[in-house]
Motif scaffolding. Sequence first.
Motif, PDB file in Angstrom:
ATOM      1  N   THR A 182      23.505 -52.750  86.136  1.00  0.00           N
ATOM      2  CA  THR A 182      23.468 -51.315  86.387  1.00  0.00           C
ATOM      3  C   THR A 182      23.911 -50.639  85.099  1.00  0.00           C
ATOM      4  OG1 THR A 182      23.981 -51.635  88.724  1.00  0.00           O
ATOM      5  CG2 THR A 182      24.315 -49.428  87.834  1.00  0.00           C
ATOM      6  N   LEU A 183      23.025 -49.802  84.561  1.00  0.00           N
ATOM      7  CA  LEU A 183      23.259 -49.162  83.264  1.00  0.00           C
ATOM      8  C   LEU A 183      24.265 -48.021  83.360  1.00  0.00           C
ATOM      9  CD1 LEU A 183      19.561 -48.982  82.015  1.00  0.00           C
ATOM     10  CD2 LEU A 183      21.290 -50.725  81.479  1.00  0.00           C
ATOM     11  N   LEU A 184      24.897 -47.736  82.253  1.00  0.00           N
ATOM     12  CA  LEU A 184      25.839 -46.632  82.134  1.00  0.00           C
ATOM     13  C   LEU A 184      25.196 -45.297  82.512  1.00  0.00           C
ATOM     14  CD1 LEU A 184      28.751 -46.322  81.151  1.00  0.00           C
ATOM     15  CD2 LEU A 184      27.866 -45.967  78.861  1.00  0.00           C
ATOM     16  N   THR A 185      23.877 -45.201  82.365  1.00  0.00           N
ATOM     17  CA  THR A 185      23.156 -43.958  82.677  1.00  0.00           C
ATOM     18  C   THR A 185      22.990 -43.740  84.172  1.00  0.00           C
ATOM     19  OG1 THR A 185      21.092 -45.170  82.390  1.00  0.00           O
ATOM     20  CG2 THR A 185      21.878 -43.886  80.509  1.00  0.00           C
ATOM     21  N   ASP A 186      23.318 -44.741  85.001  1.00  0.00           N
ATOM     22  CA  ASP A 186      23.202 -44.615  86.453  1.00  0.00           C
ATOM     23  C   ASP A 186      24.298 -43.674  86.966  1.00  0.00           C
ATOM     24  OD1 ASP A 186      23.764 -45.338  89.354  1.00  0.00           O
ATOM     25  OD2 ASP A 186      21.994 -46.561  88.957  1.00  0.00           O
ATOM     26  N   PRO A 187      23.926 -42.696  87.804  1.00  0.00           N
ATOM     27  CA  PRO A 187      24.920 -41.734  88.303  1.00  0.00           C
ATOM     28  C   PRO A 187      26.031 -42.368  89.149  1.00  0.00           C
ATOM     29  CG  PRO A 187      22.685 -41.060  88.899  1.00  0.00           C
ATOM     30  CD  PRO A 187      22.584 -42.386  88.233  1.00  0.00           C
ATOM     31  N   THR A 188      25.825 -43.583  89.650  1.00  0.00           N
ATOM     32  CA  THR A 188      26.859 -44.220  90.485  1.00  0.00           C
ATOM     33  C   THR A 188      27.935 -44.924  89.657  1.00  0.00           C
ATOM     34  OG1 THR A 188      25.672 -46.322  90.679  1.00  0.00           O
ATOM     35  CG2 THR A 188      25.180 -44.627  92.334  1.00  0.00           C
ATOM     36  N   VAL A 189      27.688 -45.135  88.371  1.00  0.00           N
ATOM     37  CA  VAL A 189      28.653 -45.820  87.515  1.00  0.00           C
ATOM     38  C   VAL A 189      29.770 -44.849  87.136  1.00  0.00           C
ATOM     39  CG1 VAL A 189      28.991 -46.944  85.274  1.00  0.00           C
ATOM     40  CG2 VAL A 189      26.957 -47.444  86.627  1.00  0.00           C
ATOM     41  N   ARG A 190      31.010 -45.325  87.219  1.00  0.00           N
ATOM     42  CA  ARG A 190      32.175 -44.528  86.838  1.00  0.00           C
ATOM     43  C   ARG A 190      32.988 -45.329  85.827  1.00  0.00           C
ATOM     44  NH1 ARG A 190      29.562 -41.526  89.308  1.00  0.00           N
ATOM     45  NH2 ARG A 190      29.933 -40.428  91.238  1.00  0.00           N
ATOM     46  N   VAL A 191      33.302 -44.696  84.692  1.00  0.00           N
ATOM     47  CA  VAL A 191      34.055 -45.368  83.638  1.00  0.00           C
ATOM     48  C   VAL A 191      35.176 -44.448  83.173  1.00  0.00           C
ATOM     49  CG1 VAL A 191      33.929 -46.473  81.376  1.00  0.00           C
ATOM     50  CG2 VAL A 191      31.919 -46.482  82.856  1.00  0.00           C
ATOM     51  N   SER A 192      36.398 -44.955  83.195  1.00  0.00           N
ATOM     52  CA  SER A 192      37.535 -44.209  82.676  1.00  0.00           C
ATOM     53  C   SER A 192      37.452 -44.227  81.151  1.00  0.00           C
ATOM     54  CB  SER A 192      38.832 -44.857  83.152  1.00  0.00           C
ATOM     55  OG  SER A 192      39.928 -44.163  82.626  1.00  0.00           O
ATOM     56  N   CYS A 193      37.386 -43.027  80.542  1.00  0.00           N
ATOM     57  CA  CYS A 193      37.184 -42.910  79.091  1.00  0.00           C
ATOM     58  C   CYS A 193      38.172 -41.943  78.472  1.00  0.00           C
ATOM     59  CB  CYS A 193      35.771 -42.412  78.793  1.00  0.00           C
ATOM     60  SG  CYS A 193      34.496 -43.619  79.132  1.00  0.00           S
ATOM     61  N   GLU A 194      38.257 -42.030  77.152  1.00  0.00           N
ATOM     62  CA  GLU A 194      39.035 -41.053  76.407  1.00  0.00           C
ATOM     63  C   GLU A 194      38.271 -40.661  75.154  1.00  0.00           C
ATOM     64  OE1 GLU A 194      42.241 -43.688  73.934  1.00  0.00           O
ATOM     65  OE2 GLU A 194      42.597 -43.491  76.079  1.00  0.00           O
ATOM     66  N   ILE A 195      38.578 -39.460  74.673  1.00  0.00           N
ATOM     67  CA  ILE A 195      37.954 -38.952  73.460  1.00  0.00           C
ATOM     68  C   ILE A 195      38.920 -39.216  72.317  1.00  0.00           C
ATOM     69  CG2 ILE A 195      37.043 -36.904  72.296  1.00  0.00           C
ATOM     70  CD1 ILE A 195      36.529 -35.749  75.138  1.00  0.00           C
ATOM     71  N   GLU A 196      38.441 -39.876  71.265  1.00  0.00           N
ATOM     72  CA  GLU A 196      39.310 -40.187  70.132  1.00  0.00           C
ATOM     73  C   GLU A 196      39.660 -38.913  69.371  1.00  0.00           C
ATOM     74  OE1 GLU A 196      38.638 -44.741  68.758  1.00  0.00           O
ATOM     75  OE2 GLU A 196      37.442 -43.239  67.732  1.00  0.00           O
ATOM     76  N   THR A 197      40.950 -38.634  69.295  1.00  0.00           N
ATOM     77  CA  THR A 197      41.452 -37.495  68.523  1.00  0.00           C
ATOM     78  C   THR A 197      42.726 -37.948  67.828  1.00  0.00           C
ATOM     79  OG1 THR A 197      42.870 -36.649  70.288  1.00  0.00           O
ATOM     80  CG2 THR A 197      40.594 -35.837  70.251  1.00  0.00           C
ATOM     81  N   GLU A 198      43.285 -37.081  67.017  1.00  0.00           N
ATOM     82  CA  GLU A 198      44.556 -37.376  66.346  1.00  0.00           C
ATOM     83  C   GLU A 198      45.730 -37.178  67.300  1.00  0.00           C
ATOM     84  OE1 GLU A 198      44.665 -38.623  63.209  1.00  0.00           O
ATOM     85  OE2 GLU A 198      42.486 -38.601  63.378  1.00  0.00           O
ATOM     86  N   ALA A 199      45.496 -36.554  68.445  1.00  0.00           N
ATOM     87  CA  ALA A 199      46.568 -36.246  69.388  1.00  0.00           C
ATOM     88  C   ALA A 199      47.161 -37.528  69.988  1.00  0.00           C
ATOM     89  CB  ALA A 199      46.024 -35.363  70.513  1.00  0.00           C
TER      90      ALA A 199
END
Length: 134
Positions: free
Chosen positions: A42-59
């Motif tokens: 099941t590809l990441l583009t599938d609406p049923t997939v949920r992935v905990s993510c973060e945006i890389e910043t200096e914070a």
Amino acid sequence: THETIRVDKGSLDGGKKGAVVSVPEGLVGRVSDVTLHTSEITLLTDPTVRVSCEIETEAPNPPRGILSGASSEYLVLKHLVRATSAPPRSRVITSGFGGVFPRGLEVGTYISDGQVMPAVDFATLEDVFIRREK
């Protein structure tokens, strides 16, 4: 409609349901079904997939959210915490929260308003890696 691909490696090759699938560019998805000789991913583009993510910043506390598929062109980060500190064109990576996906896999590039451009070109996928996490 589910966004899936089938590969010619199955349980005889060590494939397991739930295994993380990637390419050098980033995260592809997860194994959703396994037979002796094939795995359905099941590809990441599938609406049923949920992935905990973060945006890389200096914070010290990066903006985090739950990523899911929206279309083949972009993904969406929902429930985004601290989004105001997320500069456009920042890398989006898996956070490791939830224990499903390991931390640090590239997912895409943050555009704005929760939109993420995938790191992987799903239309041209040929070879994928089914990861065997310890």
